[in-house]
Design a protein around this motif. Sequence first.
Motif, PDB file in Angstrom:
ATOM      1  N   TYR A   1       0.403 -11.533  -1.745  1.00 34.03           N
ATOM      2  CA  TYR A   1      -0.549 -11.106  -0.733  1.00 34.03           C
ATOM      3  C   TYR A   1      -0.765 -12.164   0.352  1.00 34.03           C
ATOM      4  O   TYR A   1      -0.709 -13.370   0.100  1.00 34.03           O
ATOM      5  N   ALA A   2      -1.001 -11.657   1.589  1.00 34.33           N
ATOM      6  CA  ALA A   2      -1.226 -12.533   2.736  1.00 34.33           C
ATOM      7  C   ALA A   2      -2.453 -13.404   2.506  1.00 34.33           C
ATOM      8  O   ALA A   2      -2.486 -14.576   2.886  1.00 34.33           O
ATOM      9  N   ASP A   3      -3.479 -12.828   1.916  1.00 37.62           N
ATOM     10  CA  ASP A   3      -4.676 -13.575   1.530  1.00 37.62           C
ATOM     11  C   ASP A   3      -4.677 -13.638   0.009  1.00 37.62           C
ATOM     12  O   ASP A   3      -5.147 -12.722  -0.659  1.00 37.62           O
ATOM     13  N   PRO A   4      -4.139 -14.716  -0.559  1.00 41.10           N
ATOM     14  CA  PRO A   4      -3.946 -14.755  -2.017  1.00 41.10           C
ATOM     15  C   PRO A   4      -5.250 -14.572  -2.778  1.00 41.10           C
ATOM     16  O   PRO A   4      -6.328 -14.978  -2.338  1.00 41.10           O
ATOM     17  N   LEU A   5      -5.129 -13.962  -3.934  1.00 38.35           N
ATOM     18  CA  LEU A   5      -6.283 -13.734  -4.795  1.00 38.35           C
ATOM     19  C   LEU A   5      -6.573 -14.968  -5.637  1.00 38.35           C
ATOM     20  O   LEU A   5      -5.661 -15.652  -6.104  1.00 38.35           O
ATOM     21  N   HIS A   6      -7.847 -15.244  -5.847  1.00 32.42           N
ATOM     22  CA  HIS A   6      -8.282 -16.296  -6.767  1.00 32.42           C
ATOM     23  C   HIS A   6      -8.774 -15.600  -8.034  1.00 32.42           C
ATOM     24  O   HIS A   6      -9.929 -15.200  -8.142  1.00 32.42           O
TER      25      HIS A   6
ATOM     26  N   GLU B   1       8.634  -2.609   6.426  1.00 32.24           N
ATOM     27  CA  GLU B   1       7.390  -3.132   6.984  1.00 32.24           C
ATOM     28  C   GLU B   1       6.198  -2.295   6.547  1.00 32.24           C
ATOM     29  O   GLU B   1       5.133  -2.824   6.228  1.00 32.24           O
ATOM     30  N   ALA B   2       6.373  -0.977   6.554  1.00 33.43           N
ATOM     31  CA  ALA B   2       5.277  -0.109   6.129  1.00 33.43           C
ATOM     32  C   ALA B   2       4.935  -0.344   4.666  1.00 33.43           C
ATOM     33  O   ALA B   2       3.759  -0.325   4.273  1.00 33.43           O
ATOM     34  N   ALA B   3       5.945  -0.590   3.836  1.00 36.40           N
ATOM     35  CA  ALA B   3       5.703  -0.842   2.413  1.00 36.40           C
ATOM     36  C   ALA B   3       4.856  -2.097   2.225  1.00 36.40           C
ATOM     37  O   ALA B   3       3.938  -2.124   1.390  1.00 36.40           O
ATOM     38  N   ALA B   4       5.163  -3.129   2.994  1.00 38.90           N
ATOM     39  CA  ALA B   4       4.374  -4.361   2.890  1.00 38.90           C
ATOM     40  C   ALA B   4       2.922  -4.102   3.273  1.00 38.90           C
ATOM     41  O   ALA B   4       1.993  -4.631   2.654  1.00 38.90           O
ATOM     42  N   ARG B   5       2.720  -3.269   4.272  1.00 42.20           N
ATOM     43  CA  ARG B   5       1.348  -2.949   4.688  1.00 42.20           C
ATOM     44  C   ARG B   5       0.640  -2.130   3.614  1.00 42.20           C
ATOM     45  O   ARG B   5      -0.557  -2.299   3.377  1.00 42.20           O
ATOM     46  N   VAL B   6       1.356  -1.232   2.983  1.00 45.86           N
ATOM     47  CA  VAL B   6       0.763  -0.438   1.900  1.00 45.86           C
ATOM     48  C   VAL B   6       0.232  -1.349   0.806  1.00 45.86           C
ATOM     49  O   VAL B   6      -0.889  -1.175   0.299  1.00 45.86           O
ATOM     50  N   VAL B   7       1.028  -2.341   0.420  1.00 45.20           N
ATOM     51  CA  VAL B   7       0.617  -3.263  -0.644  1.00 45.20           C
ATOM     52  C   VAL B   7      -0.636  -4.025  -0.241  1.00 45.20           C
ATOM     53  O   VAL B   7      -1.573  -4.192  -1.042  1.00 45.20           O
ATOM     54  N   GLU B   8      -0.685  -4.507   1.000  1.00 39.99           N
ATOM     55  CA  GLU B   8      -1.844  -5.270   1.456  1.00 39.99           C
ATOM     56  C   GLU B   8      -3.091  -4.384   1.522  1.00 39.99           C
ATOM     57  O   GLU B   8      -4.185  -4.802   1.118  1.00 39.99           O
ATOM     58  N   LEU B   9      -2.951  -3.164   2.025  1.00 40.03           N
ATOM     59  CA  LEU B   9      -4.101  -2.262   2.125  1.00 40.03           C
ATOM     60  C   LEU B   9      -4.588  -1.830   0.744  1.00 40.03           C
ATOM     61  O   LEU B   9      -5.802  -1.687   0.518  1.00 40.03           O
TER      62      LEU B   9
ATOM     63  N   GLY C   1      -8.194  -2.327  -1.149  1.00 38.28           N
ATOM     64  CA  GLY C   1      -8.886  -1.234  -1.821  1.00 38.28           C
ATOM     65  C   GLY C   1      -9.078  -1.445  -3.306  1.00 38.28           C
ATOM     66  O   GLY C   1      -9.586  -0.552  -3.997  1.00 38.28           O
ATOM     67  N   GLY C   2      -8.656  -2.604  -3.825  1.00 39.21           N
ATOM     68  CA  GLY C   2      -8.888  -2.918  -5.233  1.00 39.21           C
ATOM     69  C   GLY C   2      -7.787  -2.508  -6.177  1.00 39.21           C
ATOM     70  O   GLY C   2      -7.990  -2.489  -7.387  1.00 39.21           O
ATOM     71  N   VAL C   3      -6.588  -2.215  -5.646  1.00 40.03           N
ATOM     72  CA  VAL C   3      -5.454  -1.847  -6.493  1.00 40.03           C
ATOM     73  C   VAL C   3      -4.298  -2.790  -6.186  1.00 40.03           C
ATOM     74  O   VAL C   3      -3.907  -2.948  -5.028  1.00 40.03           O
ATOM     75  N   LEU C   4      -3.759  -3.412  -7.221  1.00 37.28           N
ATOM     76  CA  LEU C   4      -2.694  -4.392  -7.050  1.00 37.28           C
ATOM     77  C   LEU C   4      -1.328  -3.746  -7.270  1.00 37.28           C
ATOM     78  O   LEU C   4      -1.064  -3.176  -8.328  1.00 37.28           O
ATOM     79  N   LEU C   5      -0.486  -3.843  -6.248  1.00 33.58           N
ATOM     80  CA  LEU C   5       0.883  -3.337  -6.298  1.00 33.58           C
ATOM     81  C   LEU C   5       1.818  -4.446  -5.873  1.00 33.58           C
ATOM     82  O   LEU C   5       1.394  -5.491  -5.371  1.00 33.58           O
ATOM     83  N   SER C   6       3.107  -4.214  -6.045  1.00 35.72           N
ATOM     84  CA  SER C   6       4.104  -5.172  -5.603  1.00 35.72           C
ATOM     85  C   SER C   6       5.322  -4.407  -5.126  1.00 35.72           C
ATOM     86  O   SER C   6       5.414  -3.186  -5.304  1.00 35.72           O
ATOM     87  N   LEU C   7       6.253  -5.147  -4.494  1.00 35.68           N
ATOM     88  CA  LEU C   7       7.445  -4.529  -3.927  1.00 35.68           C
ATOM     89  C   LEU C   7       8.697  -5.108  -4.542  1.00 35.68           C
ATOM     90  O   LEU C   7       8.736  -6.287  -4.902  1.00 35.68           O
ATOM     91  N   ASP C   8       9.731  -4.280  -4.622  1.00 36.62           N
ATOM     92  CA  ASP C   8      11.036  -4.763  -5.059  1.00 36.62           C
ATOM     93  C   ASP C   8      12.107  -3.879  -4.441  1.00 36.62           C
ATOM     94  O   ASP C   8      11.826  -3.010  -3.612  1.00 36.62           O
TER      95      ASP C   8
ATOM     96  N   THR D   1      -7.680   6.717 -10.082  1.00 38.46           N
ATOM     97  CA  THR D   1      -8.148   5.737  -9.092  1.00 38.46           C
ATOM     98  C   THR D   1      -6.985   5.219  -8.253  1.00 38.46           C
ATOM     99  O   THR D   1      -7.077   5.116  -7.022  1.00 38.46           O
ATOM    100  N   ALA D   2      -5.891   4.891  -8.927  1.00 38.76           N
ATOM    101  CA  ALA D   2      -4.721   4.384  -8.212  1.00 38.76           C
ATOM    102  C   ALA D   2      -4.179   5.430  -7.243  1.00 38.76           C
ATOM    103  O   ALA D   2      -3.835   5.116  -6.096  1.00 38.76           O
ATOM    104  N   LEU D   3      -4.113   6.680  -7.687  1.00 44.24           N
ATOM    105  CA  LEU D   3      -3.574   7.742  -6.828  1.00 44.24           C
ATOM    106  C   LEU D   3      -4.472   7.987  -5.628  1.00 44.24           C
ATOM    107  O   LEU D   3      -3.985   8.172  -4.497  1.00 44.24           O
ATOM    108  N   ALA D   4      -5.779   7.958  -5.836  1.00 47.31           N
ATOM    109  CA  ALA D   4      -6.708   8.161  -4.721  1.00 47.31           C
ATOM    110  C   ALA D   4      -6.597   7.027  -3.712  1.00 47.31           C
ATOM    111  O   ALA D   4      -6.631   7.253  -2.491  1.00 47.31           O
ATOM    112  N   THR D   5      -6.455   5.813  -4.205  1.00 50.72           N
ATOM    113  CA  THR D   5      -6.303   4.667  -3.302  1.00 50.72           C
ATOM    114  C   THR D   5      -5.007   4.779  -2.513  1.00 50.72           C
ATOM    115  O   THR D   5      -4.981   4.545  -1.293  1.00 50.72           O
ATOM    116  N   LEU D   6      -3.905   5.109  -3.193  1.00 56.12           N
ATOM    117  CA  LEU D   6      -2.630   5.272  -2.496  1.00 56.12           C
ATOM    118  C   LEU D   6      -2.692   6.373  -1.451  1.00 56.12           C
ATOM    119  O   LEU D   6      -2.122   6.249  -0.358  1.00 56.12           O
TER     120      LEU D   6
END
Length: 980
Positions: A577-582, A922-930, A934-941, A963-968
């Motif tokens: 993430y652009a703003d890493p989680l602690h 690029e859109a995928a990266a934005r999806v992960v950040e958004l 929204g409180g759901v952690l995803l990653s890309l490969d 919850t995950a589906l609603a956030t997506l």
Amino acid sequence: MTQPSAALLASWATELFGVPASATLLPGELDWNARLDVEGVPAYVLKVHHPATDPSVLDFQDEILAHLARTAPELAVPRLVATAGVSFGGHARRARLLEWLPGTVWADAGPPDETRLRALGSAVARLDAALAGFDHPALDRPYRWNMQQAVALLGNAPFVDDALRPFVHTTLNRLDELLPALGALPQQAIHNDANEHNVLVGPDGGVAGLLDVGDVVRAPRVCGLAVALAYAQLGHADPMAAALPVLAGYHAESPVRPQELALLPDLVDTRLAMSVVNAAVQRRSDPDNSYLTISQTEVRRAIGAITREPRELREARFRDACGYRPIPRERRIVAWLQSAACDPAPVIDRNLAADPPLVLDWTHTDPTTVAAVNSQVAASGHTFGLGRYREDRDVYRSDAYTSSRSEGPPRTVHLGVDLFVPEGEPVFAPLDGTVHTVEYRADPYDYGGVVLLEHATDDGEPFWLLIGHLGREVVSSLAPGQRVRRGERIARVGVPAENGNWPPHVHVQLFVTLLGRSTDLPGVIERDDIDVWESISPDPNLLLRIPVSHVPARDRSKQELARRRRANLAPALSLSYADPLHIVAGDGAYLVDADGRRYLDLVNNVAHVGHGHPRVVSALAAQAELLNTNTRYLHGTIIEYARRLAATFPDPLSVVMLTNSGSEANDLALRMARTATGREHVLVLDWAYHGNLGSLVEVSPYKFNRAGGDGPGPRVRVCELPDPYRGRYGADGPRYAADVATHCADAPPAAFLHESILGCAGQIEPAPGHLAAAYAAAREAGALCIADEVQCGFGRVGSHMWAFEAHGVIPDIVTLGKPIGNGHPLGAVVTTPAVARAFQTGMEYFNTYGGNPVSCAAGLAVLDVLRDERLMAHAAEVGTCLAAGLTELATRHSIIGDVRGRGLFLGVDLVEDRATKRPATEAAARVVELAREGGVLLSLDGPHGNVLKIKPPMVLTRADAETALATLDRVLAMVGDVTT
């Protein structure tokens, strides 16, 4: 000479260079400068040089720009377009046309944050690295801005006003002493002028470019760094707080060596002194040119702030910013204090082993009363107390040692140890030494007698022990220079009346340097400075040897963690993430950050049965309390685990070997296959990933075909990826397997190594029939088949315990890792008796930690939870729900090109165009950040970084899935469908 008008400069642009433009005058020291706008858009800079300028120097600058354009075209520096001659006022001048670099001058861009300051250091490092290969005679010209020639400026010191003249004299004389050390460093071309008017800031707040190569000289690169630090400090109440991120950014790009850091404080001072002297001289010759003194007000303020901080402390802070221990000699002193050669006597007369102190939590802001402390100690049955605090609300602030960068209430840290004992208690010298200083203080926060003892290691390294809050008579019983012996009584604990009514106690503090200030050293410092000050003032318990902890656990802020990580962890380690989680805690399928916010974790397949599962935690703790050793002893836990694990596999997979990780398991599997077959070659699938060891990077296209990779080694053959969505044969698995047969004919392999579901390739389940056909081809060629189940095993696919079972194949070797211990380091190889026997060559296999009882206890607990909580069936149920929901989302969001996977091992391929399957990277990266917001952690490969990978803890509930589906759904709507 009067500067020409903007209109005249614009006409010269047209006449000399054929550029019709409007001109806007820009400031300059000697040259005339203008920005040229073509059709209202800034396009060029016109520089008309002073007639006294040596033409060879201008040729030199042109050659620098040509060198940079040729060797480092990615750098944001001006590009030379053309040169010409022009006459004005009877003087011939050289005119140069350069490309315009967009951006805002640093001085006009507002206060910089830490990110921009780091970017400045990085930009200077990259530019100087590009200049390192440039050579020219003019690099060695006599030049008043060459730091190595700065001592000559002492002759102009009389022109400097009285207030700054001492700083100039001290600094330049110090430089004269340092010139041999400076001259011993490697020399190169450096930019030498990253001042606040030569740095451009882009609209994103980052550094957009560096201007002006007119000051380029040959010098050690640390001189160019010193210039950047000197000017970055301007305008800051705490100059060092601005300089440190610049240094950290430079060091991350081009590591700064300790010998360079040893010179850096003096070189920063030298640049400021040079600025003062040169401005004074220029002011005398051209008093109407405001550009000549444009920085001087801030330079004076910076000098005032800098001179209040000891030079050695500045060097320590520089070293700390680069990840070095702040005070180098601390390591030797601490090592001696921990050695058998150091045998200190007690500072107070207590048997600490038999009578450990009561730990008292208290602060200086609201001092505990004498009666309260005494009654607390007495009620505990102890004879004395130990003050325990790290964060302290004490407002002890000294301009010499603390900064003003903290906002809000002071956050301070106590460096010493406070021992609470009855008043009048005798105090003893712990070691032979000398009285350095003795005094009585009446400061509101430092009442009482203070003695500073000087000691030394066996090698003669001096260090000091400060003992405070003593009785007043210490000033009459001790004197500077007086020798004291180990165990000698030197003072008594002061009564409250002598100590500002503080509870009777002794403050004990250790120093490895006095920073030239004797006892004028803080006992409490700001939290942000703790890493530096713990090197200056190490834990006094090295001498006191109190058998209880007096220091609470360190709680670093997110910003501190990020800085410390950059300084002391290798930059190859990435963050999500652009703003890493602690993240500070985990609970089931959730992670919890330092602010208490919960995040649904859809990517952590390591915490297989959930973060912090109580049965796993209990098993780990119980076994660790009993025994942890290696496999050379008989132990029931490893036998039970091997038996239970083997029972989950089909025949003939029945022999287990334990490792510490999935990477180790894959390395061992390759060794076994090569030993069993006597061959070296390995067949792998394209975009596979098998681990981080050198032997595994060699067989991982995901690594060796990406940035920093060297391609496959001579022992590796890459087979076509059987991707049903993007592959050229669609879902026809056997057609892909023909590539395996081709490679077998080319070089008979030792093994065909595959992931049963390819995670890093994009959550790809091999096309139907592929593995069966590939196994047949490999075995016909005499190869062994290795199934890598590190990511997808242990029931994750829902339908089977092991993903290979869904393809109707039985491997010769299976490798396990990641979820096997729910986060505890554990891995395994499961193979056949025949392969295990072939590996028995006389060379012992031994793994110190592989199969230790604690790891095996964790592994058994995971198997128990999988069975008792029916998590395989749970994965099938929740995974089916989640996959159906993702498929439904695809009907409303055309960015979803494919939903794939099994159980709780799913992938979502995002595309710009479903017809062409063009990846929406690029859109995928934005999806992960958004989604993260929204409180759901995803990653890309995947090869294009466009596949959302979903492999959550197995305890994910249906409610979590919803919850995950609603956030997506919300996030995909925000990103918008980018299909054509």
